[in-house]
Design a protein around this motif. Structure first.
Motif, PDB file in Angstrom:
ATOM      1  N   PRO A 135      32.954  43.740  61.052  1.00 40.96           N
ATOM      2  CA  PRO A 135      32.328  42.610  60.356  1.00 40.96           C
ATOM      3  C   PRO A 135      31.212  43.053  59.407  1.00 40.96           C
ATOM      4  O   PRO A 135      30.963  42.404  58.396  1.00 40.96           O
ATOM      5  CB  PRO A 135      31.778  41.752  61.498  1.00 40.96           C
ATOM      6  CG  PRO A 135      32.646  42.089  62.668  1.00 40.96           C
ATOM      7  CD  PRO A 135      32.991  43.539  62.501  1.00 40.96           C
ATOM      8  N   ASP A 136      30.542  44.163  59.708  1.00 42.65           N
ATOM      9  CA  ASP A 136      29.434  44.616  58.869  1.00 42.65           C
ATOM     10  C   ASP A 136      29.872  45.481  57.698  1.00 42.65           C
ATOM     11  O   ASP A 136      29.086  45.712  56.781  1.00 42.65           O
ATOM     12  CB  ASP A 136      28.425  45.400  59.711  1.00 42.65           C
ATOM     13  CG  ASP A 136      27.674  44.504  60.682  1.00 42.65           C
ATOM     14  OD1 ASP A 136      27.533  43.295  60.390  1.00 42.65           O
ATOM     15  OD2 ASP A 136      27.237  45.011  61.727  1.00 42.65           O
ATOM     16  N   SER A 137      31.101  45.984  57.713  1.00 41.04           N
ATOM     17  CA  SER A 137      31.498  46.926  56.671  1.00 41.04           C
ATOM     18  C   SER A 137      31.427  46.318  55.271  1.00 41.04           C
ATOM     19  O   SER A 137      31.015  46.995  54.329  1.00 41.04           O
ATOM     20  CB  SER A 137      32.885  47.510  56.953  1.00 41.04           C
ATOM     21  OG  SER A 137      33.872  46.520  56.989  1.00 41.04           O
ATOM     22  N   LYS A 138      31.790  45.055  55.114  1.00 43.51           N
ATOM     23  CA  LYS A 138      31.735  44.438  53.788  1.00 43.51           C
ATOM     24  C   LYS A 138      30.288  44.319  53.320  1.00 43.51           C
ATOM     25  O   LYS A 138      29.990  44.582  52.157  1.00 43.51           O
ATOM     26  CB  LYS A 138      32.418  43.075  53.783  1.00 43.51           C
ATOM     27  CG  LYS A 138      32.530  42.497  52.392  1.00 43.51           C
ATOM     28  CD  LYS A 138      33.424  41.293  52.343  1.00 43.51           C
ATOM     29  CE  LYS A 138      33.589  40.842  50.910  1.00 43.51           C
ATOM     30  NZ  LYS A 138      34.541  39.757  50.775  1.00 43.51           N
ATOM     31  N   LYS A 139      29.395  43.942  54.224  1.00 41.59           N
ATOM     32  CA  LYS A 139      27.970  43.836  53.868  1.00 41.59           C
ATOM     33  C   LYS A 139      27.437  45.179  53.390  1.00 41.59           C
ATOM     34  O   LYS A 139      26.589  45.239  52.507  1.00 41.59           O
ATOM     35  CB  LYS A 139      27.145  43.378  55.069  1.00 41.59           C
ATOM     36  CG  LYS A 139      27.427  41.976  55.525  1.00 41.59           C
ATOM     37  CD  LYS A 139      26.590  41.661  56.748  1.00 41.59           C
ATOM     38  CE  LYS A 139      27.225  40.570  57.567  1.00 41.59           C
ATOM     39  NZ  LYS A 139      26.642  40.433  58.886  1.00 41.59           N
ATOM     40  N   GLU A 140      27.931  46.254  53.983  1.00 44.50           N
ATOM     41  CA  GLU A 140      27.482  47.603  53.646  1.00 44.50           C
ATOM     42  C   GLU A 140      28.182  48.154  52.407  1.00 44.50           C
ATOM     43  O   GLU A 140      27.808  49.220  51.911  1.00 44.50           O
ATOM     44  CB  GLU A 140      27.735  48.544  54.827  1.00 44.50           C
ATOM     45  CG  GLU A 140      26.966  48.155  56.074  1.00 44.50           C
ATOM     46  CD  GLU A 140      27.473  48.861  57.322  1.00 44.50           C
ATOM     47  OE1 GLU A 140      28.432  49.667  57.212  1.00 44.50           O
ATOM     48  OE2 GLU A 140      26.923  48.603  58.396  1.00 44.50           O
ATOM     49  N   GLY A 141      29.212  47.457  51.911  1.00 40.90           N
ATOM     50  CA  GLY A 141      29.946  47.924  50.745  1.00 40.90           C
ATOM     51  C   GLY A 141      30.890  49.069  51.048  1.00 40.90           C
ATOM     52  O   GLY A 141      31.355  49.759  50.153  1.00 40.90           O
ATOM     53  N   ARG A 142      31.160  49.285  52.317  1.00 41.97           N
ATOM     54  CA  ARG A 142      32.065  50.353  52.757  1.00 41.97           C
ATOM     55  C   ARG A 142      33.274  49.690  53.416  1.00 41.97           C
ATOM     56  O   ARG A 142      33.170  49.193  54.530  1.00 41.97           O
ATOM     57  CB  ARG A 142      31.343  51.278  53.726  1.00 41.97           C
ATOM     58  CG  ARG A 142      30.136  51.974  53.095  1.00 41.97           C
ATOM     59  CD  ARG A 142      29.231  52.654  54.106  1.00 41.97           C
ATOM     60  NE  ARG A 142      29.923  53.477  55.087  1.00 41.97           N
ATOM     61  CZ  ARG A 142      30.267  54.759  54.917  1.00 41.97           C
ATOM     62  NH1 ARG A 142      29.965  55.361  53.797  1.00 41.97           N
ATOM     63  NH2 ARG A 142      30.873  55.417  55.870  1.00 41.97           N
ATOM     64  N   ILE A 143      34.376  49.715  52.709  1.00 40.76           N
ATOM     65  CA  ILE A 143      35.572  49.014  53.179  1.00 40.76           C
ATOM     66  C   ILE A 143      36.657  50.045  53.480  1.00 40.76           C
ATOM     67  O   ILE A 143      37.360  50.506  52.575  1.00 40.76           O
ATOM     68  CB  ILE A 143      36.096  48.013  52.115  1.00 40.76           C
ATOM     69  CG1 ILE A 143      34.989  47.133  51.565  1.00 40.76           C
ATOM     70  CG2 ILE A 143      37.258  47.206  52.679  1.00 40.76           C
ATOM     71  CD1 ILE A 143      34.368  46.189  52.549  1.00 40.76           C
ATOM     72  N   PRO A 144      36.812  50.416  54.764  1.00 41.98           N
ATOM     73  CA  PRO A 144      37.883  51.352  55.089  1.00 41.98           C
ATOM     74  C   PRO A 144      39.256  50.764  54.750  1.00 41.98           C
ATOM     75  O   PRO A 144      40.123  51.471  54.244  1.00 41.98           O
ATOM     76  CB  PRO A 144      37.753  51.592  56.587  1.00 41.98           C
ATOM     77  CG  PRO A 144      36.525  50.899  57.032  1.00 41.98           C
ATOM     78  CD  PRO A 144      36.041  50.026  55.928  1.00 41.98           C
ATOM     79  N   LEU A 145      39.432  49.462  55.019  1.00 47.66           N
ATOM     80  CA  LEU A 145      40.709  48.822  54.719  1.00 47.66           C
ATOM     81  C   LEU A 145      40.535  47.309  54.709  1.00 47.66           C
ATOM     82  O   LEU A 145      39.932  46.740  55.616  1.00 47.66           O
ATOM     83  CB  LEU A 145      41.766  49.211  55.768  1.00 47.66           C
ATOM     84  CG  LEU A 145      43.186  48.734  55.507  1.00 47.66           C
ATOM     85  CD1 LEU A 145      43.751  49.343  54.219  1.00 47.66           C
ATOM     86  CD2 LEU A 145      44.097  49.062  56.674  1.00 47.66           C
ATOM     87  N   ASP A 146      41.056  46.712  53.661  1.00 47.62           N
ATOM     88  CA  ASP A 146      41.085  45.257  53.542  1.00 47.62           C
ATOM     89  C   ASP A 146      42.513  44.883  53.182  1.00 47.62           C
ATOM     90  O   ASP A 146      43.069  45.430  52.225  1.00 47.62           O
ATOM     91  CB  ASP A 146      40.118  44.794  52.445  1.00 47.62           C
ATOM     92  CG  ASP A 146      40.112  43.294  52.282  1.00 47.62           C
ATOM     93  OD1 ASP A 146      40.107  42.582  53.302  1.00 47.62           O
ATOM     94  OD2 ASP A 146      40.096  42.820  51.130  1.00 47.62           O
ATOM     95  N   ILE A 147      43.117  44.020  53.972  1.00 49.55           N
ATOM     96  CA  ILE A 147      44.476  43.554  53.688  1.00 49.55           C
ATOM     97  C   ILE A 147      44.443  42.030  53.635  1.00 49.55           C
ATOM     98  O   ILE A 147      44.100  41.379  54.615  1.00 49.55           O
ATOM     99  CB  ILE A 147      45.498  43.995  54.770  1.00 49.55           C
ATOM    100  CG1 ILE A 147      45.415  45.484  55.045  1.00 49.55           C
ATOM    101  CG2 ILE A 147      46.902  43.594  54.327  1.00 49.55           C
ATOM    102  CD1 ILE A 147      46.295  45.950  56.194  1.00 49.55           C
ATOM    103  N   ASP A 148      44.781  41.497  52.477  1.00 46.89           N
ATOM    104  CA  ASP A 148      44.800  40.043  52.298  1.00 46.89           C
ATOM    105  C   ASP A 148      46.232  39.553  52.143  1.00 46.89           C
ATOM    106  O   ASP A 148      46.967  40.022  51.268  1.00 46.89           O
ATOM    107  CB  ASP A 148      43.999  39.644  51.059  1.00 46.89           C
ATOM    108  CG  ASP A 148      42.515  39.898  51.233  1.00 46.89           C
ATOM    109  OD1 ASP A 148      41.996  39.602  52.324  1.00 46.89           O
ATOM    110  OD2 ASP A 148      41.882  40.385  50.287  1.00 46.89           O
ATOM    111  N   LEU A 149      46.608  38.616  53.001  1.00 44.33           N
ATOM    112  CA  LEU A 149      47.882  37.923  52.859  1.00 44.33           C
ATOM    113  C   LEU A 149      47.656  36.847  51.806  1.00 44.33           C
ATOM    114  O   LEU A 149      46.891  35.902  52.029  1.00 44.33           O
ATOM    115  CB  LEU A 149      48.324  37.308  54.190  1.00 44.33           C
ATOM    116  CG  LEU A 149      49.664  36.587  54.192  1.00 44.33           C
ATOM    117  CD1 LEU A 149      50.806  37.543  53.839  1.00 44.33           C
ATOM    118  CD2 LEU A 149      49.912  35.937  55.548  1.00 44.33           C
TER     119      LEU A 149
END
Length: 130
Positions: free
Chosen positions: A88-102
């Motif tokens: 949950p904190d990764s987006k706030k930190e600007g570090r996105i290991p993986l984002d998958i949007d349907l």
């Protein structure tokens, strides 16, 4: 996981700005096992939108068919994200290991605002299935 009698077409876009090639490959492998007919677009590098300390992203679009209900597909995608270190904190930190949007399930557009984002549009421009 696809019974053609009750098959649903899904479009997704995924991205990463942290060990991006590794995480995209992990997601590709997992999704290929679950949805053997998945079709992939090319990997594109994009500039992040509205993020502090932005690292470039690698993005990729995909299309697959499944007999699973939308809620189960979303659950699978979230689990793949978490397996690859998404918190949950990764987006706030600007570090996105993986984002998958349907983005769509059959003809139902699930995230209309995402279709307007440049990285989504670019990822789908590099996909032969669109």
């Amino acid at each position: 996981m696809c019974d053609t009698a009750t098959s649903h077409t899904c479009l997704l876009c995924m991205g990463s700005n942290l060990d991006a090639l590794l995480h995209l490959k992990n997601a590709e492998d997992a999704l290929q096992r679950l949805f053997p007919d998945i079709e992939w677009g090319g990997i594109v590098e994009t500039v992040p939108e509205k993020m502090e300390n932005p690292q470039p992203f690698l993005n990729r679009a995909a299309r697959f068919r499944t007999s699973l209900p939308m809620t189960e597909v979303r659950s699978i995608l979230k689990q793949i994200e978490q397996t690859n270190g998404r918190t949950p904190d990764s987006k706030k930190e600007g570090r996105i290991p993986l984002d998958i949007d349907l983005l769509s399930y059959d003809q139902q557009v699930l995230k209309p605002e995402d279709w307007q984002k440049e990285y989504v549009r670019l990822a789908f421009r590099h996909a032969s299935f669109t």
